[in-house]
Enzyme design. Structure first.
Site, PDB file in Angstrom:
ATOM      1  N   ASP A  84       0.762  -1.060   0.046  1.00 33.79           N
ATOM      2  CA  ASP A  84      -0.129   0.047   0.135  1.00 33.79           C
ATOM      3  C   ASP A  84       0.978   1.264   0.095  1.00 33.79           C
ATOM      4  OD1 ASP A  84       0.771  -0.915   2.737  1.00 33.79           O
ATOM      5  OD2 ASP A  84      -0.660   0.525   3.443  1.00 33.79           O
ATOM      6  N   GLU A 141      -0.572  -1.954   5.237  1.00 33.74           N
ATOM      7  CA  GLU A 141       0.495  -1.878   6.396  1.00 33.74           C
ATOM      8  C   GLU A 141       0.454  -0.784   7.103  1.00 33.74           C
ATOM      9  OE1 GLU A 141       3.873  -1.130   8.658  1.00 33.74           O
ATOM     10  OE2 GLU A 141       3.488   0.007   6.831  1.00 33.74           O
TER      11      GLU A 141
END
Length: 393
Positions: A84, A141
């Site tokens: 991400d 994350e």
């Protein structure tokens, strides 16, 4: 068993440097935020499938897990990369800068994903291992306390894709590209968030004696909180208590009803973590009560400490030393940032490594950050060698 010089080497990946850079720059130009990584996951899954992996999508959201078994070995290893991006407006001016306003890969997850893809292609092509390889491409994350690691665990990661040990990596700005930073035991901090609402009695600014001013109580509390680490934590231990936000009032002639504060609390030991929470709660109650106000506390424990297992850290250190030489393997200091890889390490032994991103690299989460493409072949070769060494015959 393979001879040492038969395991993956840097020279095996040098011909792939431009290809890996192209993949990384494509991902950099198309960032997706936590829980929105649909296109990134599709891109990753299709490549893995084309190389012959058994691929499972949508694990804990947009998570992708690729498995490959070679031979009849009983050992199983997992390697994780995060996918991400962050809600940051990019300011690099690069030709491959983010095409999506307000989103960018400011933490290097584009590089983490690319390195594991590079290793995946090599391992699928050479198949010089004996056992089961699990490649975990994790979403979210950066999501905070409710993150992708825990979501994948809750979705049955350990039961559906069993493995003996897990390894992960993060780039490290300030260290020379191509170097590794290693540390056994605690590495990255636990991260907790505290939201405090102070309730007083509002009124006219000219008549403070008829009010209970929450701003005065809040300011006193901010100063008191500075003593928590200085006077309650063992000086040989590391901890951080930061008041990140304070909000109250909208007009100069009004004493407001409430004031709110938000804290970031970091620690490296469970006992210190408990001390911090106990003292923060006690100070909030006593300080606010002393001004005639009341307080509500929302204390949320986030990611635990990243704790590298000694045996797996020793093994990973051997791998990187063989790959790049002892002079490029450096001791890693304690890092006050947090990482949701810690959730995996609470259940399985493993090691989290740091890979140099260049001495002149912008810091993580900066709008000027960019992953160092010269580290891609190093990271990919390391993951390939680590998998081969762990899954030897």
């Amino acid at each position: 068993m393979l001879r040492d010089n038969s395991y993956a080497r840097l020279s095996d990946f040098e011909p792939k440097a431009q290809e890996l850079a192209a993949i990384r720059q494509h991902l950099h130009a198309h960032p997706e935020l936590s829980f929105e990584e649909a296109e990134t996951a599709r891109f990753v899954a299709e490549k893995l499938q084309s190389w012959g992996y058994e691929v499972t999508r949508n694990v804990g959201g947009h998570g992708v897990v690729a498995r490959m078994k070679v031979g009849d070995g009983t050992r199983s290893v997992a390697i994780r990369a995060d996918m991400d991006a962050l809600p940051i407006e990019e300011e690099t001016g690069l030709a491959y800068a983010s095409q999506f306003p307000g989103k960018m890969h400011a933490c290097g997850h584009d590089g983490h994903t690319t390195m594991l893809l590079g290793a995946a292609e090599y391992l699928a092509r050479t198949r010089r291992f004996d056992g089961t390889l699990n490649l975990i491409f994790q979403p979210a994350e950066e999501a905070g306390a409710v993150s992708g690691a825990q979501a994948m665990i809750d979705d049955g990661l350990f039961e559906r894709f069993p493995f003996d040990a897990i390894f992960g990596l993060h780039n490290h700005p300030g260290a020379p590209a191509g170097t590794f930073l290693m540390r056994s035991g605690p590495l990255m901090a636990a991260s907790d968030t505290v939201d405090i609402t102070i309730r007083g009695k509002g009124g006219h600014a000219s008549r403070p004696h008829l009010t209970v001013d929450p701003i005065v109580a809040a300011c006193s509390l901010v100063m008191a909180l500075q003593t928590v680490v200085a006077r309650n934590v063992d000086p040989t231990q590391a901890a951080v208590v930061t008041v990140g936000t304070i909000h109250s009032g909208k007009a100069t002639n009004v004493i407001p009803e409430t004031a709110t504060l938000s804290l970031s609390v970091r620690s490296f030991e469970p006992k210190v973590r408990d001390v911090l929470e106990r003292r923060i709660r006690a100070l909030v109650a006593s300080q606010v009560e002393g001004y005639g106000a009341t307080a509500e506390i929302d204390y949320v424990r986030g990611h635990p400490v990243v704790v590298n297992a000694p045996e797996e850290t020793e093994f990973a250190t051997e791998v990187v030393t063989e790959l790049v030489g002892a002079e490029k393997v450096l001791p890693c200091p304690l890092i006050p940032g947090s990482e949701d890889f810690s959730h995996f390490l609470e259940h399985k032994p493993g090691c989290f490594l740091r890979l140099g991103n260049g001495e002149n690299s912008a810091i993580l989460h900066s709008p000027k950050f960019d992953f160092a493409d010269e580290s891609l072949t190093t990271g990919a070769a390391m993951w390939a060698r680590l998998a081969e060494r762990y899954l030897h015959d």
